[in-house]
Enzyme design. Structure first.
Site, mmCIF file in Angstrom:
data_model
loop_
_atom_site.group_PDB
_atom_site.id
_atom_site.type_symbol
_atom_site.label_atom_id
_atom_site.label_comp_id
_atom_site.label_asym_id
_atom_site.label_seq_id
_atom_site.Cartn_x
_atom_site.Cartn_y
_atom_site.Cartn_z
ATOM 1 N N GLU A 1 -7.490 -5.747 4.655
ATOM 2 C CA GLU A 1 -7.567 -5.198 3.680
ATOM 3 C C GLU A 1 -6.550 -6.007 2.678
ATOM 4 O O GLU A 1 -6.807 -6.164 1.500
ATOM 5 C CB GLU A 1 -7.537 -3.982 2.978
ATOM 6 C CG GLU A 1 -9.070 -3.046 3.493
ATOM 7 C CD GLU A 1 -8.875 -0.981 4.412
ATOM 8 O OE1 GLU A 1 -8.329 -1.147 4.839
ATOM 9 O OE2 GLU A 1 -8.961 -0.915 2.971
ATOM 10 N N ARG B 1 -2.827 -2.642 -3.402
ATOM 11 C CA ARG B 1 -3.343 -1.449 -3.410
ATOM 12 C C ARG B 1 -3.786 -0.132 -4.242
ATOM 13 O O ARG B 1 -3.047 0.509 -4.026
ATOM 14 C CB ARG B 1 -3.577 -0.726 -1.490
ATOM 15 C CG ARG B 1 -5.321 -0.201 -1.646
ATOM 16 C CD ARG B 1 -5.336 -0.153 -0.459
ATOM 17 N NE ARG B 1 -6.343 0.918 -0.435
ATOM 18 C CZ ARG B 1 -6.890 2.398 0.814
ATOM 19 N NH1 ARG B 1 -5.574 2.442 1.056
ATOM 20 N NH2 ARG B 1 -7.741 2.617 1.018
ATOM 21 N N ARG C 1 -11.287 16.077 7.579
ATOM 22 C CA ARG C 1 -12.239 15.794 6.017
ATOM 23 C C ARG C 1 -13.637 16.640 6.877
ATOM 24 O O ARG C 1 -13.756 15.745 7.478
ATOM 25 C CB ARG C 1 -12.492 15.245 5.052
ATOM 26 C CG ARG C 1 -11.040 14.786 4.447
ATOM 27 C CD ARG C 1 -11.441 13.584 3.621
ATOM 28 N NE ARG C 1 -9.877 12.168 2.977
ATOM 29 C CZ ARG C 1 -9.861 10.836 3.818
ATOM 30 N NH1 ARG C 1 -11.037 11.135 2.751
ATOM 31 N NH2 ARG C 1 -9.221 10.417 3.607
ATOM 32 N N HIS D 1 -12.949 2.585 -0.055
ATOM 33 C CA HIS D 1 -12.850 1.766 0.424
ATOM 34 C C HIS D 1 -14.226 0.664 0.550
ATOM 35 O O HIS D 1 -13.927 -0.162 1.097
ATOM 36 C CB HIS D 1 -13.941 1.775 2.347
ATOM 37 C CG HIS D 1 -13.064 3.348 3.036
ATOM 38 N ND1 HIS D 1 -13.854 4.217 3.778
ATOM 39 C CD2 HIS D 1 -12.135 3.630 3.415
ATOM 40 C CE1 HIS D 1 -13.060 5.103 4.160
ATOM 41 N NE2 HIS D 1 -11.803 4.633 4.707
ATOM 42 N N ASN E 1 0.857 -1.081 -0.098
ATOM 43 C CA ASN E 1 0.040 0.173 0.102
ATOM 44 C C ASN E 1 0.782 1.509 0.071
ATOM 45 O O ASN E 1 1.470 1.291 0.640
ATOM 46 C CB ASN E 1 -0.856 -0.279 0.799
ATOM 47 C CG ASN E 1 -2.005 1.098 0.979
ATOM 48 O OD1 ASN E 1 -1.779 2.077 0.200
ATOM 49 N ND2 ASN E 1 -2.539 0.537 2.217
#
Ligand code: ADP
Length: 419
Positions: free
Chosen positions: A400, A103, A254, A193, A7
């Site tokens: 993940e 990823r 965010r 996601h 990743n």
């Protein structure tokens, strides 16, 4: 087979080395051999590598070492993995790493499933840079670096964060702006996601022993980034992140959903450019912006509980309220669901935040078992609703990397991919 999962961020690389094969997937016995992270690539990088001991404990090494780019960082990782000192059983050469799974954040409209990375796929990921200028270039750095370190014949697979959401119906993914902007610029909801929501969907049906088609649930991933996914018949039906990961829930830094007219107003009042405003919404808003303290939920909960800090409490209240609004709206959009599932750093660990989100939902038939809610943290998986609750509530720790490793194996040996 040993699969290296990568990743890659702008100045970091996270990795896991996972041992898996077709039988291990079936019996859920594939496992992690090692993992680690390199941060601050480009300068004196910080390296932290851990290897699993046979007794389940870990051996961790940390060092600061200059690494000029992603290739140097990946070379460092691979050298450590194969080193006799690291002593990972069955691994002593490059060839003991069978394939690399990446990823990749944005697959656009074309890349809707995990796939072997060919020159053509690299080109298509490059074509998506326009849609994910912050993420795809970093993921590509990892892909180029593996080619450099292992040579051009390395088997690499891309697993896309957007792919799970390719089943969104048009009425869910289109924005109500002139249609030609979708046609011309591909402006639409993509959602992110997806790897996490897909994993949660898989674990839920495994726990319940039901077929994928019967999975009608709301998956809530609450980490630094946060998103909700309405899953209908095992497929993503709607999701809160949009063309970028800025839309939807309140996140660490965010804003999530906001009236778009605020952008022009803020730019005008503060003398900001549009990109200044976007930076405010991405990096200085959310939990950090409201609390004025931190984007870290654990610290905020401590401030709220121990010091009764007004703005920490307000930030958590807003965070929970937004999540609750999405639960209500997705229950309506799914025409009902059988479970709500929490995942991500906050969703997996904070009984306090889960409690705030679920508070007052008894009218819907959601009854939380306080003791189970409190006990289900730190990697525990299970139900936190009481017997007789009309909707189940679960905590399912996401994984993940495991999903990426499994998809990588499937692509490499030609097994069919689950959706
Ligand atoms: P990322 O999206 O970067 O992968 P994570 O899923 O690791 O993030 O989630 C990080 C968030 O989880 C941080 O805000 C962290 O404070 C929060 N978190 C972790 N443990 C707890 C806890 N026990 N209580 C509250 N928040 C927690």
């Amino acid at each position: 087979m040993n699969i290296l999962v990568l990743n890659c961020g702008s100045s970091s690389v996270k990795f896991q080395l996972i041992h898996t094969d077709a039988d291990k997937i079936k019996t859920d016995t594939d496992h992690r051999l090692a993992h680690g992270v390199i941060e601050r690539i480009g300068g004196p990088a910080l390296v932290s590598f851990s290897v699993q001991n046979p007794d389940g404990s870990q051996r961790t090494t940390r060092e600061a070492v200059p690494l000029r780019d992603h290739s140097a960082a990946i070379e460092k990782i691979v050298q450590w993995i194969i080193s006799p000192e690291t002593n990972i059983p069955g691994i002593s050469a490059y060839s003991d790493i069978a394939a690399v799974g990446h990823r990749v954040v944005h697959g656009g409209e074309a890349l809707t499933r995990s796939m072997i990375i060919t020159d053509d796929v690299v080109k298509q990921i490059e074509d998506c840079i326009d849609l994910a200028p912050l993420h795809n270039p970093q993921n590509l750095k990892g892909i180029y670096a593996i080619r450099k370190v292992f040579g051009g014949t390395a088997k690499q697979v891309a697993v896309f964060d957007t792919a799970f959401h390719h089943t969104l119906p048009d009425y869910a993914y289109l924005y109500a702006i002139p249609y030609q902007f979708y046609r011309r610029h591909k402006i639409r909801r993509y959602g992110f996601h997806g790897i996490s929501h897909r994993y949660v969907q898989y674990r839920y049906r495994t726990l319940k022993s039901i077929p994928r088609e019967d999975v009608n649930v709301i998956s809530i991933h609450l980490g630094n980034g946060a998103s909700v996914c309405a899953i209908k018949g095992g497929r993503s039906h709607d999701t809160s992140m949009g063309m970028t990961p800025l839309e939807g829930l309140i996140m660490g830094t965010r804003s999530g959903d906001i009236d778009p007219a605020v952008l022009e107003h803020l730019a005008h009042k503060e003398g900001f450019s549009l990109s200044d405003v976007e930076a405010v919404l991405n990096k200085q808003s959310g939990l950090l912006g409201i609390s004025g303290l931190t984007n870290d939920m654990r610290e905020l909960v401590a401030e709220a509980v121990e010091n009764d800090d007004r703005r920490a409490k307000l930030a958590i209240e807003m965070f929970a309220y937004r999540a609750k609004k999405y639960i209500g709206s997705y229950l309506a959009s799914l025409n009902g669901a059988s479970a709500i599932i929490f995942t991500g750093g906050i969703g997996e660990n904070s009984d306090y935040v889960r409690g705030r989100i679920l508070d007052g939902l008894d009218w819907l038939g959601i009854r939380t078992d306080e003791a189970l809610n409190k006990a289900t943290t730190r990697g525990k998986e299970g139900k936190i609703s009481s017997e007789g609750s009309r909707l189940d509530v679960y905590v399912i720790p996401t994984n993940e990397e495991l999903l990426i490793a499994r998809d990588t194996l499937r692509c490499v040996i030609g097994l069919e991919l689950p959706r």
